[in-house]
Motif scaffolding. Structure first.
Motif, mmCIF file in Angstrom:
data_model
loop_
_atom_site.group_PDB
_atom_site.id
_atom_site.type_symbol
_atom_site.label_atom_id
_atom_site.label_comp_id
_atom_site.label_asym_id
_atom_site.label_seq_id
_atom_site.Cartn_x
_atom_site.Cartn_y
_atom_site.Cartn_z
ATOM 1 N N THR A 167 5.792 48.277 -7.604
ATOM 2 C CA THR A 167 6.349 48.975 -6.447
ATOM 3 C C THR A 167 5.704 50.345 -6.289
ATOM 4 O O THR A 167 5.372 50.762 -5.178
ATOM 5 N N PHE A 168 5.517 51.057 -7.411
ATOM 6 C CA PHE A 168 4.861 52.365 -7.328
ATOM 7 C C PHE A 168 3.412 52.202 -6.874
ATOM 8 O O PHE A 168 2.877 53.073 -6.169
ATOM 9 N N LEU A 269 7.587 42.532 3.420
ATOM 10 C CA LEU A 269 7.325 43.947 3.665
ATOM 11 C C LEU A 269 5.931 44.355 3.201
ATOM 12 O O LEU A 269 5.307 45.234 3.783
ATOM 13 N N ILE A 270 5.429 43.707 2.144
ATOM 14 C CA ILE A 270 4.087 44.035 1.657
ATOM 15 C C ILE A 270 3.025 43.628 2.675
ATOM 16 O O ILE A 270 2.096 44.379 2.958
ATOM 17 N N PRO A 295 9.947 52.720 1.695
ATOM 18 C CA PRO A 295 10.900 51.757 1.140
ATOM 19 C C PRO A 295 10.588 51.382 -0.299
ATOM 20 O O PRO A 295 11.501 51.164 -1.110
ATOM 21 N N HIS A 296 9.321 51.325 -0.651
ATOM 22 C CA HIS A 296 8.935 50.953 -2.012
ATOM 23 C C HIS A 296 9.213 52.092 -2.996
ATOM 24 O O HIS A 296 9.536 51.852 -4.162
ATOM 25 N N LEU A 297 9.099 53.338 -2.514
ATOM 26 C CA LEU A 297 9.475 54.470 -3.349
ATOM 27 C C LEU A 297 10.972 54.430 -3.640
ATOM 28 O O LEU A 297 11.410 54.651 -4.774
ATOM 29 N N GLY A 365 16.062 47.359 -5.470
ATOM 30 C CA GLY A 365 15.627 47.782 -6.802
ATOM 31 C C GLY A 365 16.509 47.230 -7.903
ATOM 32 O O GLY A 365 16.086 47.099 -9.060
ATOM 33 N N ALA A 366 17.745 46.856 -7.566
ATOM 34 C CA ALA A 366 18.652 46.253 -8.548
ATOM 35 C C ALA A 366 18.170 44.887 -9.011
ATOM 36 O O ALA A 366 18.764 44.295 -9.922
ATOM 37 N N ALA A 367 17.092 44.381 -8.426
ATOM 38 C CA ALA A 367 16.508 43.117 -8.888
ATOM 39 C C ALA A 367 16.071 43.207 -10.344
ATOM 40 O O ALA A 367 15.937 42.177 -11.023
ATOM 41 N N THR A 368 15.863 44.419 -10.849
ATOM 42 C CA THR A 368 15.519 44.573 -12.267
ATOM 43 C C THR A 368 16.663 44.136 -13.170
ATOM 44 O O THR A 368 16.454 43.877 -14.362
#
Length: 464
Positions: A167-168, A269-270, A295-297, A365-368
């Motif tokens: 993502t970063f 989105l990518i 959004p990725h940040l 991000g909670a997908a982690t």
């Protein structure tokens, strides 16, 4: 090899497992740089529909229509699809360090060849992007294999959050590529990425080993801490995964669907965000790159936050691992899907659109804590194989989503055509989360300890 990545006080050294986590972050970052740079660069590589439109001189431009662009944007994922499936098995057999490292060296070479391929035609670019995807397919299964051997259970959230390096990579690649394209031309946006990947891969080989037992400079205390915390859940024996039991496992199938939904939203989105920002919302290329990265940040920041919260809950044993996985599906899937529904009906102002997309991917991000972590729960011995399998299926949205965008925008490219695209994404998020809340599990499955080479009797899955 002693290597301290972060500044430290005299007499204090960073634990080796934290260095490994940093390098996992960097490996995923490099993989995504190679993956997403084309999504922005292709805007500068193609001639606009309106032939009278004055375009800046940013390098050669090619007459690629919407279908050609969809083909090229999906090319990476055709190759990625092939190696995602065996990537985990290769890592478990030959070691995640070597498999991921050598794939990145070759990725740097082919990334640098992309401008030359463009001068040869669409199919030459397709081939190069296919090869880059083919090489990139092994990276995440390799990382999961390394996590299963390096991460104590109470630190799994932080280690899995390190996979947000991808993502970063998106966060920094799009705005930097936009600036490079506008100042130096789009070919240099490929060359600079290739140079960076090559340099960081050299550091990867210096720092990373396949397990604490193989690391030459790890302290005895840290090695024992990691190995004792893993107990007998991770075997040192190299053996074939128990495919029969995996295929019959409802927790595994619910994980596969959950991962598929997550990857649909992410890959959409990518591949499409820069195009949406530039062609629909009207931002210039550098602004489109910067705004597409926001959004990725948000996803990156939230990923570490949600991962830390989940680790605290697990360490204090407040609720079971299964409940953690299911509850966190609300922020990782349900809320992002709701935001896409809001975007479909209320996203008319450009900056409102950017804000809604940022919130949607931020919560994801909670997908982690959910789909990115669950393969570690079900079978630590085969975490790489399980992730490779779900990623194999989860890669297909990278192929389908550009086609869907091309289908809806072939005749007209306005916010009205994108409404259906957003609603499809919302359904892809929400439906798998509901299924996982019923069938998902956070328990180690009994087939984690099955050896396919032995004559052990069949065992059933653990209860959900």
């Amino acid at each position: 090899m002693t290597f301290v990545l972060l500044p430290c006080l005299k007499g204090f050294s960073i634990p080796k497992r934290f260095n490994i986590a940093v390098m996992l972050f960097m490996m995923c970052l490099m993989s995504y740089m190679a993956r997403v740079n084309f999504s922005l660069n292709i805007i500068a590589m193609t001639k606009p529909k309106n032939s009278s439109e004055i375009v800046p001189d940013q390098g050669p431009r090619y007459e690629w229509d919407q279908d050609d662009q969809a083909l090229l944007l999906g090319a990476y994922f055709y190759g990625y699809l092939i190696t995602s499936l065996p990537g985990g098995m290769l890592a478990e057999r030959f070691g995640g360090r070597a498999v991921a490292g050598y794939s990145c060296i070759l990725t740097a070479i082919f990334t640098a060849l992309t401008p030359f391929a463009a001068s040869w035609g669409v199919w030459a670019v397709f081939l190069v992007r296919f090869i880059i995807g083919f090489l990139g397919g092994v990276v995440y299964p390799c990382c999961h294999c390394l996590i299963s051997k390096w991460a104590p259970p109470v630190e799994k959230g932080k280690f899995v959050a390190a996979l947000m390096g991808g993502t970063f990579g998106t966060v920094i690649t799009w705005p930097i590529s936009g600036l490079i394209v506008e100042s130096m031309g789009w070919p240099w946006a490929f060359y600079m990425v290739a140079i960076f990947i090559g340099l960081v891969t050299l550091v990867w080989f210096i720092i990373v080993d396949d397990s604490p037992a193989l690391h030459t400079t790890i302290s005895i205390e840290e090695r024992d801490l990691i190995l004792n915390s893993l107990g007998g859940s991770v075997s040192t024996k190299k053996k074939l995964p128990p495919f029969k039991y995996v295929a019959l496992s409802l927790p595994f199938w619910s994980l596969l669907l959950l991962h598929y939904g997550n990857m649909w939203g992410l890959f959409f989105l990518i591949t499409a965000a820069p195009k949406f920002m530039s062609e629909v919302l009207g931002f210039n290329l550098s602004s489109a790159g910067f705004l597409s990265s926001l959004p990725h940040l948000a996803r990156l920041i939230c990923a570490f936050g949600f991962g830390a919260i989940a680790d605290i809950i697990r360490r204090k044993e407040l609720i079971s691992v299964t409940k953690i996985r299911k509850i966190f599906c609300i922020p990782s899937h349900i809320i992002p899907g709701v935001f896409l529904i809001i975007l479909a009906y209320f996203g008319r102002d450009p900056y409102v659109c950017v804000a809604i997309i940022t919130f949607s991917l931020g919560f994801n991000g909670a997908a982690t804590v959910t789909n990115l972590a669950n393969s570690q729960d079900l079978a630590p011995n085969y975490a790489g194989t399980l992730y490779g399998t779900i990623n194999f299926v989860g890669t297909t949205p990278g192929i389908f989503s550009p086609m869907i965008v091309a289908y809806f925008t072939r005749d007209e490219n306005t916010i009205d055509q994108w409404q259906n695209i957003f609603l499809i994404g919302a359904g892809a998020y929400i439906v798998p989360a509901i299924i996982f809340s019923i069938l998902g599990s956070g328990k180690i499955q009994k087939w984690n300890d099955i050896d396919n080479d032995s004559n052990e009797k069949d065992v059933a899955n653990t209860k959900l």
